[in-house]
Design an enzyme around this catalytic site. Structure first.
Site, PDB file in Angstrom:
ATOM      1  N   HIS A   1       0.804  -1.213   0.000  1.00 19.19           N
ATOM      2  CA  HIS A   1       0.000   0.000   0.000  1.00 19.19           C
ATOM      3  C   HIS A   1       0.845   1.274   0.000  1.00 19.19           C
ATOM      4  O   HIS A   1       0.319   2.365   0.176  1.00 19.19           O
ATOM      5  CB  HIS A   1      -0.941   0.010   1.211  1.00 19.19           C
ATOM      6  CG  HIS A   1      -2.191   0.801   0.981  1.00 19.19           C
ATOM      7  ND1 HIS A   1      -3.235   0.356   0.199  1.00 19.19           N
ATOM      8  CD2 HIS A   1      -2.564   2.019   1.424  1.00 19.19           C
ATOM      9  CE1 HIS A   1      -4.189   1.264   0.185  1.00 19.19           C
ATOM     10  NE2 HIS A   1      -3.808   2.287   0.919  1.00 19.19           N
TER      11      HIS A   1
ATOM     12  N   GLU B   1     -12.498  13.032  13.275  1.00 13.24           N
ATOM     13  CA  GLU B   1     -11.791  13.307  12.022  1.00 13.24           C
ATOM     14  C   GLU B   1     -12.513  14.443  11.309  1.00 13.24           C
ATOM     15  O   GLU B   1     -13.514  14.970  11.795  1.00 13.24           O
ATOM     16  CB  GLU B   1     -11.710  12.063  11.122  1.00 13.24           C
ATOM     17  CG  GLU B   1     -10.692  11.037  11.567  1.00 13.24           C
ATOM     18  CD  GLU B   1     -10.303  10.066  10.455  1.00 13.24           C
ATOM     19  OE1 GLU B   1     -10.635  10.334   9.275  1.00 13.24           O
ATOM     20  OE2 GLU B   1      -9.663   9.042  10.763  1.00 13.24           O
TER      21      GLU B   1
ATOM     22  N   ASP C   1      -7.422   4.453   9.073  1.00 14.56           N
ATOM     23  CA  ASP C   1      -8.739   4.428   8.441  1.00 14.56           C
ATOM     24  C   ASP C   1      -8.930   3.154   7.619  1.00 14.56           C
ATOM     25  O   ASP C   1     -10.008   2.566   7.617  1.00 14.56           O
ATOM     26  CB  ASP C   1      -8.916   5.643   7.535  1.00 14.56           C
ATOM     27  CG  ASP C   1      -9.113   6.926   8.330  1.00 14.56           C
ATOM     28  OD1 ASP C   1      -9.501   6.838   9.505  1.00 14.56           O
ATOM     29  OD2 ASP C   1      -8.862   8.009   7.782  1.00 14.56           O
TER      30      ASP C   1
END
Length: 512
Positions: free
Chosen positions: A90, A266, A153
């Protein structure tokens, strides 16, 4: 074995001999896992960013720390081979690649460790560096009713991968990043040593590896703090027209005591239009509700702001009790009247919310598009200027993906780790998460990111790249600032030949 490695790299007929060489290397290293040449699957030359591609000599799937140690020691016996640990691929800018070197697929070690312990009266879980956080979540909640305290997240990331950076989400204001929520690591250093480390045992390696961008060792096991897992989450979004009101409320919420605030805080920026990706439709949590722009004041500009909040509760809690608690917390906020959206979801469903977005993106064929993402930490003292120039001008028409912004508290971060942060107690994470079709637009978006960074430097903003990527040593020195000397010392101590994590481009491989 070393002579064999040298022959493979330098022999002009190496391409025709790869299959034989793989077998030879496998036998020489006495690996318990598997090895294949860099041409077979191609996954080791790619990452989520889709911006770079470097082919390794070999992709190795180790069985555990012993295999990794053998690989590092074998590379150390050559004049130039490097080793990169790859989690779930990632990274954005080729950080987990090793051009002509060894790439270690850490996912093959994902099941090696999973043990519940009690440390100083508190629950912890030993997990593998190659385990995915989403698997840690499911197993901890289903087996023990417990869960880690701090998350990212997106949870299809490896434990070792996020701990090598920081690991940030909406719980970090309370518990700190994931690097602040581990008590022990097992690390394979750049010398090939398998070392257990903690705050009291080999502390320099422990804090160096946390946020160390893979420069000092490969994390093969982590001991993660746990807490009781709630059953449900009241998920809330409230909209602001003015940045100052948004930041005032966000900073208030992250600075409150635990029982006087939400459990998750957030925020994000969105466009004041009907764009399906970056506009009004991106805000509503309830699909049966539509965003009503009639509530917005006439003074609203090209971008708007949304606070995203989470309140934990148990199935045994009365609905009226939850409603009253949430109402009390929301009552003092200065969001636009009428622009609030909320739903109740399971705790697992909330933490896996990006997984659903991933599935939709894959179904639509956009998940594999390039992702020229930009992540920054920006000091509170400069965030208004950043909003005025970047959000209101540079990206006011959207970026084809989320634009996150929310405050964090420096006191929740351990300064002994390798993470570089801005000064001041409050700073903001800003994440421009672009999804870009393949083609010329990719380079354009990369150039836009560079312009943002150049502007930050030119204007003297107090900022740091998160998941940093620089090409020049001088840029890395500026990034780490007064931590650079400490970084060099740690490198000399734990990876003196600069074998590890070459894709970060911080240090060059040496023979010494």
């Amino acid at each position: 074995m070393i002579a064999c490695l040298g022959r493979i790299v330098h022999d002009s007929d190496a391409e025709s001999k790869l299959d034989d060489d793989v077998s030879t290397i496998f036998n020489s290293l006495n690996l318990q896992g598997s090895i294949e040449n860099g041409d077979v699957s191609g996954i080791a030359s790619k990452d989520f960013g889709g911006l770079y591609s470097f082919k390794p000599l070999y992709l190795i799937r180790p069985s555990g720390a012993e295999d990794i140690s053998r690989i590092v020691k074998a590379a150390a016996g050559t004049p130039h081979l490097t080793v990169a640990a790859r989690g779930n691929g990632h990274s954005i800018n080729g950080q987990a690649m090793a051009d002509g070197g060894y790439v270690i697929d850490m996912r093959s070690t994902g099941e090696n460790h999973f043990k519940l312990l009690t440390v100083n009266g508190s629950p912890c879980i030993d997990v593998s560096g190659g385990a995915l956080w989403e698997d840690v979540l499911r197993r901890c909640v289903s087996r023990f009713g417990l869960a880690p305290r701090s998350w990212t997240d997106y949870l299809s990331l490896t434990v070792g991968g996020t701990l090598s950076n920081a690991g940030v989400s909406g719980q970090a204001f309370r518990y700190g990043p994931q690097t602040s929520n581990v008590t022990e690591l097992e690390v394979v250093t750049g010398k090939g040593d398998i070392t257990v480390c903690s705050e009291t045992q080999n502390p320099e390696l422990f804090f160096g590896a946390l946020g160390g961008l893979g420069q000092f060792g490969i994390i093969t096991r982590a001991r993660v703090k746990l807490q009781p897992a709630p059953d449900m989450v009241r998920w809330i979004r409230v909209v602001y027209a003015e940045f100052e009101e948004f930041t005032r409320d966000a900073e208030l919420l992250v600075s409150q005591k635990e029982d006087e605030s939400f459990d998750y805080v957030e925020g994000f920026v969105f466009c004041n239009n009907d764009d399906p990706v970056n506009g009004w439709p991106s805000v509503q949590l309830n699909p049966d509700q539509e965003f009503n722009p009639a509530h917005l004041p006439q003074t609203a500009g090209p971008v708007l702001y949304c606070l995203e909040l989470g309140f934990h509760y148990r199935n045994s809690d009365q609905p009226s009790t939850v409603d009253m608690a949430v109402s009390r917390l929301v009552r003092g906020l200065g969001f636009v009247d009428g622009l609030i959206s909320q739903v109740d979801v399971s705790y697992m469903g909330f933490l896996l919310r990006v997984k659903r977005a991933e599935q939709d993106a894959k179904a639509n064929g956009v998940w594999d598009n390039p992702h020229p993402w930009l992540n920054l930490f920006v000091s509170k003292s400069d965030i208004v200027d950043f909003d005025r120039t970047v959000f209101k001008k540079m990206v006011k028409n959207g970026i084809g993906g989320p634009m996150l912004i929310y405050p964090l508290l420096r006191s929740k971060w351990d300064s002994r780790t390798s993470v570089a942060l801005p000064e001041g107690e409050i700073f903001y994470i800003v994440a421009l998460l672009r999804f870009v079709p393949k083609g010329p637009s990719v380079e354009k978006k990369v150039a836009e990111n560079r312009e943002i960074v150049k502007w930050c430097i030119k204007e003297g903003l107090d900022f740091k790249l998160y998941l940093p990527h620089y090409r020049a040593k001088e840029d890395w020195k500026r990034h780490f600032g007064n931590q650079w000397t400490r970084l060099e010392k740690r490198k000399a101590n734990f990876d003196p030949m600069a074998i590890l994590a070459p894709g970060q481009r911080i240090f060059k491989r040496t023979n010494q």
